[in-house]
Scaffold this motif. Structure first.
Motif, PDB file in Angstrom:
ATOM      1  N   SER A 193       7.505 -11.364  -1.330  1.00 40.74           N
ATOM      2  CA  SER A 193       8.738 -10.996  -0.654  1.00 40.74           C
ATOM      3  C   SER A 193       8.388 -10.224   0.617  1.00 40.74           C
ATOM      4  O   SER A 193       7.550  -9.328   0.593  1.00 40.74           O
ATOM      5  N   SER A 194       9.016 -10.577   1.705  1.00 39.83           N
ATOM      6  CA  SER A 194       8.671  -9.944   2.976  1.00 39.83           C
ATOM      7  C   SER A 194       9.925  -9.784   3.828  1.00 39.83           C
ATOM      8  O   SER A 194      10.935 -10.441   3.570  1.00 39.83           O
ATOM      9  N   PRO A 195       9.889  -8.931   4.869  1.00 43.91           N
ATOM     10  CA  PRO A 195       8.771  -8.070   5.264  1.00 43.91           C
ATOM     11  C   PRO A 195       8.613  -6.889   4.316  1.00 43.91           C
ATOM     12  O   PRO A 195       9.540  -6.521   3.618  1.00 43.91           O
ATOM     13  N   ALA A 196       7.397  -6.325   4.343  1.00 45.41           N
ATOM     14  CA  ALA A 196       7.061  -5.252   3.410  1.00 45.41           C
ATOM     15  C   ALA A 196       7.090  -3.900   4.115  1.00 45.41           C
ATOM     16  O   ALA A 196       7.066  -3.814   5.339  1.00 45.41           O
ATOM     17  N   LEU A 197       7.133  -2.851   3.317  1.00 38.52           N
ATOM     18  CA  LEU A 197       7.119  -1.482   3.853  1.00 38.52           C
ATOM     19  C   LEU A 197       5.722  -1.105   4.343  1.00 38.52           C
ATOM     20  O   LEU A 197       4.714  -1.624   3.863  1.00 38.52           O
ATOM     21  N   LEU A 198       5.709  -0.167   5.279  1.00 38.72           N
ATOM     22  CA  LEU A 198       4.461   0.399   5.795  1.00 38.72           C
ATOM     23  C   LEU A 198       4.504   1.912   5.611  1.00 38.72           C
ATOM     24  O   LEU A 198       5.581   2.493   5.474  1.00 38.72           O
ATOM     25  N   ASP A 199       3.337   2.528   5.664  1.00 39.71           N
ATOM     26  CA  ASP A 199       3.272   3.981   5.692  1.00 39.71           C
ATOM     27  C   ASP A 199       3.012   4.425   7.126  1.00 39.71           C
ATOM     28  O   ASP A 199       2.150   3.860   7.803  1.00 39.71           O
ATOM     29  N   VAL A 200       3.737   5.421   7.573  1.00 43.04           N
ATOM     30  CA  VAL A 200       3.477   6.005   8.889  1.00 43.04           C
ATOM     31  C   VAL A 200       2.237   6.886   8.767  1.00 43.04           C
ATOM     32  O   VAL A 200       2.222   7.827   7.973  1.00 43.04           O
TER      33      VAL A 200
ATOM     34  N   GLY B 158       7.801   0.700  -6.010  1.00 44.40           N
ATOM     35  CA  GLY B 158       8.862  -0.085  -5.375  1.00 44.40           C
ATOM     36  C   GLY B 158       9.391  -1.133  -6.345  1.00 44.40           C
ATOM     37  O   GLY B 158       8.605  -1.834  -6.989  1.00 44.40           O
ATOM     38  N   PRO B 159      10.703  -1.248  -6.471  1.00 48.91           N
ATOM     39  CA  PRO B 159      11.272  -2.166  -7.460  1.00 48.91           C
ATOM     40  C   PRO B 159      11.099  -3.636  -7.114  1.00 48.91           C
ATOM     41  O   PRO B 159      11.065  -4.474  -8.012  1.00 48.91           O
ATOM     42  N   ILE B 160      11.004  -3.955  -5.837  1.00 51.66           N
ATOM     43  CA  ILE B 160      10.729  -5.349  -5.466  1.00 51.66           C
ATOM     44  C   ILE B 160       9.254  -5.638  -5.725  1.00 51.66           C
ATOM     45  O   ILE B 160       8.890  -6.643  -6.358  1.00 51.66           O
TER      46      ILE B 160
ATOM     47  N   GLN C 106       0.835  -1.206   0.000  1.00 54.32           N
ATOM     48  CA  GLN C 106       0.000   0.000   0.000  1.00 54.32           C
ATOM     49  C   GLN C 106       0.866   1.251   0.000  1.00 54.32           C
ATOM     50  O   GLN C 106       0.357   2.369   0.036  1.00 54.32           O
ATOM     51  N   THR C 107       2.191   1.075  -0.042  1.00 61.49           N
ATOM     52  CA  THR C 107       3.094   2.216   0.142  1.00 61.49           C
ATOM     53  C   THR C 107       3.575   2.778  -1.191  1.00 61.49           C
ATOM     54  O   THR C 107       4.767   2.925  -1.419  1.00 61.49           O
ATOM     55  N   VAL C 108       2.643   3.061  -2.070  1.00 61.19           N
ATOM     56  CA  VAL C 108       3.033   3.674  -3.340  1.00 61.19           C
ATOM     57  C   VAL C 108       3.219   5.174  -3.122  1.00 61.19           C
ATOM     58  O   VAL C 108       2.739   5.744  -2.138  1.00 61.19           O
TER      59      VAL C 108
END
Lengths: 290, 286
Positions: free
Chosen positions: B278-285, B249-251, B180-182
């Motif tokens: 692929s994990s762990p994934a990024l989050l949005d603050v 994100g490139p991954i 969700q971190t586009v």
């Protein structure tokens, strides 16, 4: 023996000392010469092209604007404020060294042409200051970032190298929210458990290289604050590291370097007390619409 | 079937490798540029076994956008001994070490050895029907089926959009990707006319010519060089041009291709083939 540089420096000093009403305006060439002299640094433009990038070197300077990048928005704001000597930290023409021969864009690209026309049409001059902003005492860019975050008081004095911040323990989410608010980010990406309690943070800005950023991850800090990263290499490494110990990564983006140009503006005011000088900050370019 | 046998079968099935042409976003050229070389240096193919003994009999296959250590652990739990990674997973774009020392990398290699895993990088096929399908996996996943123009990926994958907005497309992308971190540069309400996809990771400033095309006003990429591509989009917008840039994100960009590769492999072998995000994934603050 008086060499050319000494002569120029003397001329600039004389001009600066004279009453503003009586002095002829400084040219862009003279302003750049005085910046080099006052910096006290051995000026080497090669690593990051800290030179006059575009504009008429003979143009009279009406005021100075510092900025992260000389975007059209910044140029317009500078022009409206009567500032025509623009000092960006990063490149202005979409190639990291403003090297038109190396750019993938053609010289006649309409955006490049429009920007050049704006600069020329308003008698503006762009002079990049990247490496010599970082090599100011204390690193002006890092000083600005830490001050913007209110973290300068938390910097460990006994840790050389990149800033090592020791915050009162707090959740990663709370620290992330602080970073997001203080840096006026519309988006702040993070890796790791938001509920994890963190205290020590290794900080870098911009893009110091994957090697440096991976060393930050391996520094033992609870968290790292990074600027721009090459994600497969750096976030990939963080992914792998997360399997053996807890990892928290905050990504401020490259514009985390912007407040440092405010520090540079403060210094320039001491160099050119008769000139209007402003830092023109940049809004977060990114959003994450739901 | 051994790992090498399977690799040969995959290559036969996916079509010829690119003829020394890595598309608009060549990782090898990017590395050369980072090292101070020219952006225009020739590309290099990247596929092949990166670790493990390719002569081992394949018992099970896991496919991932990036073979993170978490993916390897899960593969071991599933009884798979061949892991296929679209993205580099051992350092730079050619799986060479980046930093020194790299303890997490050493631990990963120890896990690969102890679990008897074969590690296969597979990102080169991009010609032929199956190779093209992999390259086009993300556009297809959001409903774009037919790219315009020639098959030269150096021109990017370009699509003419049905009437839609950037926001509507972003919502589709978020459904298609496990993230969700586009990040969007531009107006979410912008009417999208033409979309270009950068099919690999990041190619400093070579994406700007794509964005400058009058028939393209949204570029979708994994990552970019912020001071070059983001700066260009911002100036386009400042000039009144309806342009936007979407970074996923490139991954994450490789996740649809990894899913599609899994489906393509299933008829090729009688061992289990499993896709793992692929994990762990990024989050949005927030």
């Amino acid at each position: 023996m008086i060499d050319r540089r000494m002569t120029l420096a003397g001329m600039v000093s004389t001009l600066l000392a004279a009453p503003a009403s009586a002095a002829a305006p400084l040219t862009a060439r003279a302003v750049f010469a005085e910046i080099r002299r006052a910096s006290g640094q051995k000026w080497d433009p090669n690593p990051t092209d800290d030179r006059i990038i575009f504009g008429d070197r003979a143009a009279p300077v009406t005021g100075i604007a510092t900025c992260f990048t000389a975007s059209l928005d910044v140029l317009r704001r500078a022009q409206a404020a009567g500032l025509n000597y623009i000092i960006p930290h990063e490149a202005s023409f979409f190639e990291r060294y403003d090297d038109f021969a190396e750019s993938a864009l053609p010289d006649h690209d309409p955006v490049i042409r429009a920007k050049q026309a704006f600069v020329t049409g308003h008698g503006m001059v762009i002079q990049r200051m990247h490496g010599h902003a970082h090599s100011r005492p204390g690193d002006a860019i890092m000083t600005g970032l830490l001050r913007q975050l209110d973290w300068d008081v938390y910097r460990a004095a006994d840790k050389p190298g990149l800033p090592w911040i020791v915050l009162p323990p707090a959740s990663a989410l709370k620290v992330g929210r602080h970073i997001k608010a203080r840096l006026a980010r519309r988006t702040l990406r993070m890796l790791g458990d938001p509920s994890r309690t963190i205290s020590t943070i290794s900080v870098s800005a911009g893009m110091p290289g994957e090697n440096v950023q991976i060393q930050q991850l391996e520094s033992g800090a609870d968290a790292v604050l990074l600027g721009e990263v090459r994600e497969p290499e750096v976030l990939g490494y963080a992914q792998d590291l997360a399997e053996s110990r807890k990892v928290t990564v905050f990504l401020s983006g490259h514009t985390g370097e912007d407040p440092g140009m405010g520090i540079l503006a403060e210094w320039l005011k001491t160099v050119f007390p008769a000139l209007p000088i402003q830092w023109l900050g940049m809004a977060d370019p990114y959003s994450n619409p739901a | 079937m051994t790992g090498h046998d399977l690799f040969a079968a995959i290559q036969a099935k996916l079509g010829p490798e690119a003829a020394r042409h890595r598309g608009i976003d060549a990782p090898a050229r990017r590395d050369t540029a980072i090292a101070g070389g020219s952006y225009r240096s020739p590309g290099t193919l990247v596929d092949g076994f990166r670790a493990g003994d390719g002569d081992t009999e394949v018992r099970g296959i896991v496919v991932a956008a990036r073979a993170s250590t978490a993916v390897l652990k899960r593969a071991k739990e599933l009884g798979a001994n061949l892991v296929i990674s679209r993205q580099a997973f051992l350092g730079d774009s050619q799986d060479r070490p980046v930093g020194k020392p790299e303890p997490a990398l050493a631990e990963k290699l120890a896990l690969i050895e102890s679990a008897g895993l074969m590690m296969l990088r597979l990102q080169d096929p991009r010609t032929g029907p199956a190779g093209r399908a992999l390259v086009e996996a993300l556009p297809r996943a959001i409903g774009l089926s037919r790219p315009l123009g020639a098959v030269n990926l150096a021109s990017g994958l370009v699509y003419r959009a049905s009437p839609t907005t950037a926001l509507a497309l972003i919502r589709k992308v978020k459904l298609a990707l496990p993230t969700q971190t586009v990040r969007l540069v531009g107006d979410p309400g912008m009417a999208v006319r033409g979309i270009a996809f950068a099919t690999e990771t990041s190619r400093p400033n070579a994406l700007n010519p794509l964005l400058s095309r009058p028939d393209i006003n949204l570029l979708v990429a994994g990552e970019i060089h912020e001071t070059e591509t983001t700066a260009y989009v911002l100036d386009c917008i400042a000039l009144g041009q309806p342009k936007a840039l979407l970074l996923v994100g490139p991954i994450e960009l490789e996740e649809p291709a990894a899913r599609m590769l899994t489906e393509l492999l299933m008829p090729t072998t009688n061992v289990p083939v499993t896709y793992l995000p692929s994990s762990p994934a990024l989050l949005d603050v927030v």
